[in-house]
Design a protein around this motif. Structure first.
Motif, mmCIF file in Angstrom:
data_model
loop_
_atom_site.group_PDB
_atom_site.id
_atom_site.type_symbol
_atom_site.label_atom_id
_atom_site.label_comp_id
_atom_site.label_asym_id
_atom_site.label_seq_id
_atom_site.Cartn_x
_atom_site.Cartn_y
_atom_site.Cartn_z
ATOM 1 N N ALA A 1 8.577 -31.864 20.990
ATOM 2 C CA ALA A 1 8.697 -32.020 22.443
ATOM 3 C C ALA A 1 7.485 -31.397 23.123
ATOM 4 C CB ALA A 1 9.983 -31.356 22.942
ATOM 5 N N HIS B 1 8.905 -31.829 28.754
ATOM 6 C CA HIS B 1 10.038 -32.265 27.928
ATOM 7 C C HIS B 1 10.548 -31.114 27.048
ATOM 8 C CE1 HIS B 1 12.722 -35.115 26.154
ATOM 9 N NE2 HIS B 1 12.173 -35.080 24.954
ATOM 10 N N ALA C 1 15.599 -31.274 22.913
ATOM 11 C CA ALA C 1 14.930 -32.524 23.275
ATOM 12 C C ALA C 1 14.863 -33.503 22.103
ATOM 13 C CB ALA C 1 13.519 -32.202 23.750
ATOM 14 N N ARG D 1 10.329 -38.518 22.039
ATOM 15 C CA ARG D 1 10.166 -39.731 22.859
ATOM 16 C C ARG D 1 8.978 -40.557 22.371
ATOM 17 N NH1 ARG D 1 8.651 -36.823 28.230
ATOM 18 N NH2 ARG D 1 7.340 -35.874 26.638
#
Ligand code: ZN
Ligand code: ZN
Length: 360
Positions: free
Chosen positions: A191, A195, A201, A204
């Motif tokens: 992360a 974020h 987390a 992504r």
């Protein structure tokens, strides 16, 4: 001679005035019986004996794995071991795991034994034994921690900038497997930037930018045992504020490590590390517990938290020490080591550097 796991469990049954205990859950069964399959139940102490129930799919596996102290029984159907278990119950006080037994299984057991057994909630008896590791287990956890250290070396040497969080998480889990792990011990966290202000987390599909802090929280599973380690690094120069928060978290982490010793409660160790962060005015930005036990499962006893940490640490516990500071919308920093509680304090198993690394 030190008593076996099964002998210690028998002593725990006596202390709780139980005639027998139903043992379930993959980690508990592996610990107690050696069985590594998924469908199984054990009944300890019934009529002075210890039984193990599984279905026909695992007949050859138990021939190899099952501790011969257990008398095994193969159920004909693939699902219902409960019926075989109930048939083995004569009477008396029988402990069951009230935290993981389903309402359906509990009701079925009640029907099958028809009042001749008193079922007593008895969660945590095997877990309490598992919390104190023997040297063979500690060696397995240390090997898993060493593999995780090697993954950090490999990951940061390859650079993080411009790659996505998810790409990095996938790549590092693949590398773990190539190096002998059966897999990660929990879903890897990578992360970056704001974020990382979310302690759990999910990675992504977002590329990591220059100047950001990146929190990586990973562990491998090796020979059944987990490891757990977090490092926060910078991609390029992160700036003065990020450096200040990094130093604060590291100071709290060192304080937590220094606080670990037998006889102190998890709550006390948490409080000692937390005070460093509170004194710097960031108490509200450290919203989780300081640490947790690690072994066959990634989260097990004992807990180092404000609310669930009343148990005193004992030599042989393996725990994490992982303070963090999370500034919403800006950044997150966490530093986590895996340690063995020894008579004279914490023996650190995580070897990767805790100096703030500036990586590509
Ligand atoms: Zn972790
Ligand atoms: Zn952890």
């Amino acid at each position: 001679m030190t008593p076996s796991r099964l002998e210690r469990l028998h002593a725990a049954l006596a202390a709780h005035e139980l005639d027998a205990l139903i043992v379930q859950g993959e980690a508990n069964l592996r610990y107690l019986t050696g069985y590594t399959g998924s469908n199984g139940l054990a009944l300890v102490g019934v009529d002075g004996g210890d039984r193990f129930f599984t279905d026909f799919r695992y007949a050859s596996q138990i021939a190899e794995e099952l501790d011969p102290a257990f008398e095994s029984q193969i159920a004909s159907g693939s699902g219902e071991l409960v019926e075989s278990l109930a048939a083995a119950l004569g009477g008396g006080r029988v402990g069951f795991d009230d935290t993981t037994t389903t309402v359906r299984r509990r009701a079925r057991l009640g029907e099958l034994v028809d009042g001749r057994v008193e079922f007593v909630p008895a969660a945590g008896l095997v877990e309490a034994l598992r919390a104190v590791k023997d040297e063979r287990e500690i060696a397995a956890i240390a090997a898993s921690a060493k593999l995780t250290d090697e993954i950090y070396e490999w990951l940061f040497a390859g650079g993080l900038g411009g790659r996505t969080e998810r790409e990095l998480a996938v790549a590092l889990e693949h590398e773990m497997r190539l190096r002998g792990a059966t897999g990660p011990s929990f879903p890897s966290i990578v992360a970056a930037g704001a974020h990382a202000a979310l302690p759990h987390a999910s990675p992504r599909d977002v590329a990591i930018e220059q100047g950001s802090l990146v929190t990586v929280d990973i562990g491998s599973r090796l020979d059944g045992y987990c490891s757990d380690c977090t490092r926060t690094v910078a991609v390029g120069e992160p700036g003065a504020h990020a450096r200040e928060i990094y130093a604060l978290v590291l100071a709290a982490q060192l304080e937590g490590l220094a606080a670990v010793r037998p006889g102190r409660s998890g709550r006390e160790v948490d409080a000692q590390a937390r005070k460093v962060i509170e004194d710097a005015g960031h108490g509200e930005h450290f919203g989780h517990g300081l640490g947790h036990g690690v072994g066959l499962e990634i989260h097990e006893a004992p807990r180092l938290t404000r609310t669930g940490g009343e148990t005193e640490l004992r030599a042989g516990n393996v725990v994490t020490v992982e303070p963090g500071v999370y500034l919403p919308g800006e950044l997150g920093v966490r530093t986590e080591d895996l340690v063995v509680v020894r008579e004279d304090g914490a023996q650190i198993l995580s070897g990767f550097t805790k100096e703030l690394l500036l990586v590509d």
